[in-house]
Design an enzyme around this catalytic site. Structure first.
Site, PDB file in Angstrom:
ATOM      1  N   GLU A  22       2.530   6.831   8.332  1.00  0.00           N
ATOM      2  CA  GLU A  22       3.709   6.695   7.467  1.00  0.00           C
ATOM      3  C   GLU A  22       4.685   7.408   8.542  1.00  0.00           C
ATOM      4  O   GLU A  22       5.109   8.618   8.153  1.00  0.00           O
ATOM      5  CB  GLU A  22       3.370   6.266   6.051  1.00  0.00           C
ATOM      6  N   GLU A  80      -4.115   1.686   2.087  1.00  0.00           N
ATOM      7  CA  GLU A  80      -3.233   2.208   1.066  1.00  0.00           C
ATOM      8  C   GLU A  80      -2.692   0.810   0.019  1.00  0.00           C
ATOM      9  O   GLU A  80      -1.761   0.036   1.103  1.00  0.00           O
ATOM     10  CB  GLU A  80      -2.083   3.062   0.888  1.00  0.00           C
TER      11      GLU A  80
HETATM   12  C1  GCO Z   1       2.808   6.264   1.237  1.00  0.00           C
HETATM   13  C2  GCO Z   1       1.816   7.648   1.217  1.00  0.00           C
HETATM   14  C3  GCO Z   1       1.126   8.106   0.080  1.00  0.00           C
HETATM   15  C4  GCO Z   1       1.624   8.466  -1.552  1.00  0.00           C
HETATM   16  C5  GCO Z   1       1.859   7.365  -1.959  1.00  0.00           C
HETATM   17  C6  GCO Z   1       2.613   6.129  -3.070  1.00  0.00           C
HETATM   18  O1  GCO Z   1       2.468   5.997   1.286  1.00  0.00           O
HETATM   19  O2  GCO Z   1       3.824   6.918   0.547  1.00  0.00           O
HETATM   20  O3  GCO Z   1       1.144   7.448   1.893  1.00  0.00           O
HETATM   21  O4  GCO Z   1       1.166   9.914  -0.006  1.00  0.00           O
HETATM   22  O5  GCO Z   1       1.444   9.380  -2.094  1.00  0.00           O
HETATM   23  O6  GCO Z   1       2.131   5.630  -1.251  1.00  0.00           O
HETATM   24  O7  GCO Z   1       3.415   6.631  -2.972  1.00  0.00           O
END
Ligand code: GCO
Length: 455
Positions: free
Chosen positions: A163, A353
Site C-alpha cells: 500500500e 487483504e
Molecule cells: C492496510 C494495511 C493493514 C491494515 C488493514 C486494516 O491495508 O491498511 O495493509 O495493515 O491494518 O488494512 O486497515
C-alpha cells in the site's frame, strides 16, 4: 458458483502490527516505534512495543493457523529487525526469527507469502531523508538481497511493498500515519518515484538471487469505484473514476502507482496535471520500475466514494451497514475492483487483504460470537467468486487478519482478527468466524454459499 480447485485460501498480518519485541535481539527502531513514543498520534497513546507478542508466540500462532486449516500465510518482514540501521550491518538474530517462523509454517503445511515492506521504515534511513533520498531505492535493494539470500530457499512468493498509497499518502500527504508529514506535490511525486524504483530493483534482486523459483507481486490499496447500476455508461463511469488522476490526493490513486509498473509509464494525465512537479525520471528508470511481475495483489475493504450533497458518501446512507472502522459494507467492491484491475493490467488478481473490524469481546460462554463477520465474508466472497466466473483471473483470498492486532493510528480498539487477542494476558481465542473460515477452506469455498452455516 464455485471457486477453482487451485484457489489460494489464506490469511495475512504485518510485522509491526503483531510482533512486538520492538527493540529486542538487536532490532533497530522504525518510524512507527519512534512516532508512537513521541505521543499524540495513536489512540490511547498505544504502540507496537508488545502488540500480540508474536515474536515470542509465533509457534502458538502457527498452530492456530494449522487448526483453521490455513494453507497460505502472508507475513511481512521488519526491515530494521534484519538491518537495524537499514543498510550495512545484518542482525543475525533478526534473520533467525524469520527463518524459524518460516520453518514452523512449512512444517505445518503452510506456504509463506512474504511482504518485504509493510510501512515500518527504518528510523536511521528516515533520518537520512527516507524515501526522498535518491539513494533510497538502493537501500531497499540491499535489504531485499539480504532477505532473499536468507529465506528464498524456502520462500517463493514475494510481495515487494504494501500500500504505497497509504504509506506515502497517509504518511507524507495528509499526515495521518508515521511520520505524520504533509509535503508538497513535488516531494510526494519524487518519493513515489523512489518507491517505484525500489519495487523494481527488488524485483530484479529476487529474480537474480532467489533460490526457489519466485512468484512476485505487490499488495496495493485500491480506490475501487463501483457503478450505480449495470448500464454500460454507469460501468464505464466507475471504470474511468477508478483510474482517474487528479492533483489533489494523487498519491492515493491507482493509476499513479500501477501504470508505471504494468504499463511502463505514469498516466499521461499525471504529466499534464503535475507538470514541473513530476519526478525527475532518469534514463532507464521506467525499465527498472516496469520489471515483469506475476500478479497484482490488492487490498480491498470497501468501494471508493466521495461525499454527496446530503453529506453521506456515495457508498453510504443513513444507518447503512458499517464495520467498526466506519467503512460501509460494500461487497460489490470485490467484484468490480478485481474486474477493473484485470481488464486494465491483465495480471492475475490476489486479494491480499479483505476483512472487517468488529466490536468483538469474549462472551459469557467463553467464546467470541461474530456473526456479522461471517456474513461479511460470505457477501464479499460471493462477489469475488462472481468476478472469477465472469472472467477475472482471481488467484486467491487472504483474510485480514489472522489475529486482532495494532491497527496503526487506531491502536488496539479495532479488532480484525479471526482470532481474538486479550492483550492483558496474550490469550488467543478463535472467533466463530475463524471456525467458519476453517470450513470455507476445507470445502474449497462451498461454505461461502451456505445460508445456514452452523460450524
Ligand atoms: C492496510 C494495511 C493493514 C491494515 C488493514 C486494516 O491495508 O491498511 O495493509 O495493515 O491494518 O488494512 O486497515
Amino acid at each position: 458458483m464455485k471457486f477453482s480447485k487451485d484457489f489460494i485460501w489464506g490469511t495475512a498480518s504485518a510485522a509491526y502490527q503483531i510482533e512486538g519485541a520492538y527493540q529486542e535481539d538487536g532490532k533497530g527502531l522504525n518510524i512507527w516505534d519512534a512516532y508512537c513514543q513521541e505521543g499524540g498520534h495513536v489512540a490511547h497513546g498505544e504502540n507496537g512495543n508488545v502488540a500480540c507478542d508474536h515474536y515470542h508466540r509465533f509457534r502458538e500462532d502457527v498452530q492456530l493457523m494449522r487448526e483453521l486449516g490455513v494453507k497460505h500465510y502472508r507475513l511481512s518482514l521488519s526491515w530494521s529487525r534484519i538491518l537495524p540501521e537499514g543498510t550495512g550491518r545484518v542482525n543475525e538474530q533478526g534473520l533467525k526469527f524469520y527463518s524459524e517462523l518460516i520453518d514452523t509454517l512449512l512444517e505445518n503445511g503452510i506456504e509463506p507469502m512474504v511482504t518485504l515492506f509493510h510501512w515500518d521504515y527504518p528510523l536511521a534511513l528516515h533520518q537520512k531523508g527516507g524515501w526522498l533520498n535518491p539513494e533510497s531505492p538502493d537501500w531497499f535493494a540491499e535489504y531485499a538481497k539480504v532477505a532473499v539470500e536468507a529465506l528464498s530457499d524456502r520462500v517463493s512468493c514475494w510481495m515487494t511493498i504494501n500500500e504505497p498509497q497509504v504509506f506515502i499518502g497517509c504518511g507524507y500527504d495528509i499526515g495521518k500515519f508515521a511520520p505524520f508529514q504533509t509535503l508538497p506535490a513535488r516531494d510526494l511525486a519524487q518519493m513515489s518515484h523512489h518507491v517505484l524504483l525500489s519495487h523494481g530493483k527488488a524485483v530484479q534482486v529476487i529474480r537474480t538471487y532467489a533460490k526457489k523459483k519466485p512468484t512476485i507481486g505487490f499488495a496495493y490499496a485500491t480506490p475501487c469505484w463501483t457503478p450505480e447500476n449495470t448500464l454500460p455508461e454507469s460501468i464505464e463511469e466507475a471504470r474511468r473514476r477508478s483510474f482517474a488522476f487528479s492533483r489533489k490526493g494523487f498519491a492515493f490513486e491507482t493509476a499513479w502507482w500501477a501504470d508505471p509498473i504494468l504499463l511502463g509509464d505514469y498516466p499521461k494525465e499525471a504529466y499534464e496535471i503535475l507538470g514541473e512537479d513530476m519526478p525527475r525520471i532518469a534514463e532507464g528508470d521506467m525499465e527498472i520500475i516496469s520489471q515483469p511481475v506475476d500478479f497484482y495483489g490488492v487490498n480491498i475493504y470497501e468501494s471508493k466514494a466521495v461525499p454527496k450533497a446530503d453529506g453521506y458518501a456515495e457508498n453510504a446512507s443513513m444507518g447503512c451497514a458499517r464495520t467498526q472502522m466506519g467503512w460501509p459494507v460494500t461487497p460489490d467492491a470485490l467484484y468490480w475492483g478485481p474486474r477493473f484491475l484485470y481488464e486494465r493490467y491483465g495480471k492475475p488478481i490476489l486479494i491480499s487483504e479483505n476483512g472487517m473490524a468488529g466490536h468483538d469481546w469474549i462472551h459469557l460462554d467463553g467464546k467470541v460470537h461474530d456473526p456479522y463477520r461471517i456474513d461479511y465474508m460470505k457477501r464479499y466472497l460471493r462477489e469475488l467468486c462472481r468476478a472469477a466466473e465472469d472472467g477475472t483471473e482471481v488467484m486467491g483470498y487472504l483474510y485480514w487478519s489472522i489475529l486482532d492486532n495494532f491497527e496503526w493510528a487506531d491502536g488496539y480498539d479495532k479488532r480484525f482478527g479471526l482470532v481474538y487477542v486479550d492483550y492483558a494476558t496474550q490469550k488467543r481465542t478463535i472467533k466463530d468466524s475463524g471456525y467458519f473460515y476453517r470450513d470455507v477452506i476445507a470445502t474449497g469455498g462451498e461454505a461461502v454459499f451456505s445460508d445456514t452455516w452452523e460450524g
